[in-house]
Write an enzyme that holds these catalytic residues in place. Structure first.
Site, PDB file in Angstrom:
ATOM      1  N   GLY A   1       0.811  -1.220   0.000  1.00  0.00           N
ATOM      2  CA  GLY A   1       0.000   0.000   0.000  1.00  0.00           C
ATOM      3  C   GLY A   1       0.842   1.266   0.000  1.00  0.00           C
ATOM      4  CB  SER A   2      -0.045   4.668   1.125  1.00  0.00           C
ATOM      5  OG  SER A   2      -1.266   4.741   0.415  1.00  0.00           O
ATOM      6  CB  VAL A   3       4.454   1.992   3.469  1.00  0.00           C
ATOM      7  CG1 VAL A   3       3.676   2.327   4.724  1.00  0.00           C
ATOM      8  CG2 VAL A   3       4.161   0.576   2.995  1.00  0.00           C
ATOM      9  CG  MET A   4       5.437  -0.066  -1.765  1.00  0.00           C
ATOM     10  SD  MET A   4       7.205  -0.468  -1.730  1.00  0.00           S
ATOM     11  CE  MET A   4       7.588  -0.499  -3.478  1.00  0.00           C
ATOM     12  CE  LYS A   5      -0.065   6.266  -2.444  1.00  0.00           C
ATOM     13  NZ  LYS A   5      -1.294   6.795  -1.823  1.00  0.00           N
TER      14      LYS A   5
END
Length: 474
Positions: free
Chosen positions: A315-319
């Site tokens: 999820g968003s922790v890859m952004k």
């Protein structure tokens, strides 16, 4: 005194000595053959002495596992195996009979202490079979081996005739569950006659922890104990090595408590947490739920460790890694804006170009939106990261970062490959960026899968100004 008288006295002396010697020899021969004294008819042998010489493995002490402050996480401890004496000739240290007089009653009393760990009918069957086979003693099988000292004391209080204990060893975890999937557990292996690692670090470090068993010979008494003075060491046992982990028990306890609460209160299927020093790579806490009791380990809900062996779409922790790629390749659009609402697009396979389309345009590809189809309006890319905008990621990957750059940086951050963390089982995850939708989706944490351990290592590169450090636990 005449010579004749002297000879008579000498003859009498010789005769008396001959008679005494004959009686002594006869007594010795009688005792050797009958094992009884000739006059008293009492046994000349200690009734506890068995006829066999026993060769036994001397179990090496398994190494202790400590936390960073040398608080014990796992250690070898004293345990006891129950044995039933069946021969009527068995006596205790005071010479009183000490054998099982009533098998059914004995099984019932043992069951009252050991509870569900034993089967009463199985205890009866084992003792009857051993007695029928002419055995003087027998162990009692499952649930009666390597019991705790507290249980041994409870059984002793019952004063059951013919029930004794043989010293044994077991593995003990004082604070269980304590990072159960990482630390794992060790248990006694009947075939190898030693405590063996079965899961986690206990398994991967088994060769270091277990040491090497020795051998000894001794004469055994009928109650299974050694006859003093008869022990001969054949091979000295070599104890295992101790292991110190980077974990901090106080922090680990806090993590365990919070994860347990999360599982219960949120009705979660799984939960995990890892705490790491970003500048050193030392892991201070590591927990993966559902978990299990390392002292019992009868039911293990999952053999997957959510930190290192479970792969997932993060999820968003890859952004931040997409943003980092743009910054490090000097293409980040400082002070530029974009429209944050719905990313409609098309893809040209000949050029590899993704083009944003007006909202509602027909396209073979599904549009991408922010969470809950949020519309933040026209905002800067800095704001896009603050708002965790999926559309910002799509704009970066379509118009600023090229495919090969992004693929290279995913590898450089250590995703989809093993982290060089010694003795920890790991999975790789899947790099799935071949199709345009998967390429864009990977940028905001979908389509491709990674491990939490890979994620932690990658974040150290961001927090340490580009220097990535390896997480480690030993």
């Amino acid at each position: 005194m005449s010579v004749r008288k002297s000879n008579r006295e000498l003859l009498k002396m010789i005769s008396r000595m001959t008679l005494i010697g004959t009686l002594v020899v006869a007594n010795v021969l009688f005792t050797m053959v009958s094992h009884k004294h000739i006059w008293s008819q009492k046994s000349a042998l200690d009734p506890r002495i068995a006829s066999s010489i026993v060769e036994k493995a001397v179990t090496a002490k398994r190494g202790t596992i400590y936390d960073r402050n040398h608080t014990v996480i796992a250690q070898q401890t004293q345990a006891y195996t129950i044995v039933a004496y069946l021969d009527k000739g068995v006596v205790d240290v005071n010479g009183n009979p000490n054998y099982v007089k009533n098998i059914s009653s004995t099984a019932k009393k043992l069951k009252s202490v050991l509870g569900e760990d034993v089967n009463e009918k199985a205890l009866v069957k084992i003792m009857k079979s051993a007695k029928k086979a002419g055995k003087s003693q027998t162990e009692l099988g499952s649930g009666t081996k390597r019991i705790k000292k507290s249980l041994m004391k409870e059984i002793k209080k019952l004063k059951i005739p013919g029930i004794g204990f043989i010293d044994a060893v077991s593995r003990y975890y004082p604070a269980t569950p304590y990072s159960s999937n990482l630390v794992g557990f060790a248990a006694y292996d009947e075939d190898k006659q030693s405590i063996e690692g079965k899961l986690g670090l206990e398994l991967s470090l088994n060769a270091l922890l277990k040491g090497k068993n020795g051998k000894e010979q001794y004469q055994q008494t009928v109650d299974g104990s050694k006859l003093p003075g008869t022990t001969k060491v054949i091979e000295q046992a070599k104890n295992g090595k101790d292991v110190v982990l980077t974990l901090d028990s106080e922090l680990q306890s806090t993590v365990e408590t919070q994860l347990r609460s999360t599982m219960e209160n949120e009705n979660a299927k799984s939960a995990w947490c890892i705490v790491m020093e970003v500048d050193t790579g030392k892991v201070l806490a590591w927990a993966s739920y559902p978990t299990f009791d390392q002292n019992e380990h009868k039911e293990i809900p999952s053999y997957q460790d959510a930190i290192s062996t479970s792969t997932y779409e993060p999820g968003s922790v890859m952004k931040p890694f997409t943003y980092a790629t743009a910054i490090d390749t000097n293409v980040y659009p400082y002070n530029k804006t974009y429209v944050s609402y719905q990313f409609w697009y098309d893809y040209d396979a000949s050029t590899g170009k993704i083009t944003r389309l007006p909202i509602g345009t027909n396209s073979p590809y599904p549009y991408i939106a922010d969470a809950l189809d949020e519309n933040f309006g026209t905002i800067s890319f800095d704001q896009g990261l603050a708002y965790s905008s999926n559309v910002a990621i799509c704009e970066l990957l379509a118009n600023y970062i090229n495919y090969s750059q992004y693929s290279k940086y995913l590898d450089a951050f250590g995703f989809f490959q093993k982290v060089d963390t010694p003795y920890v089982d790991q999975s790789l995850g899947v790099k799935n960026i071949g199709l345009p939708t998967d390429y864009l989706s990977t940028g905001f944490g979908q389509a491709s899968s990674i491990t939490v351990l890979q994620l932690c290592q990658a974040y150290t590169a961001i927090f340490n100004d580009g220097t990535m450090v390896r997480p480690y636990v030993i």
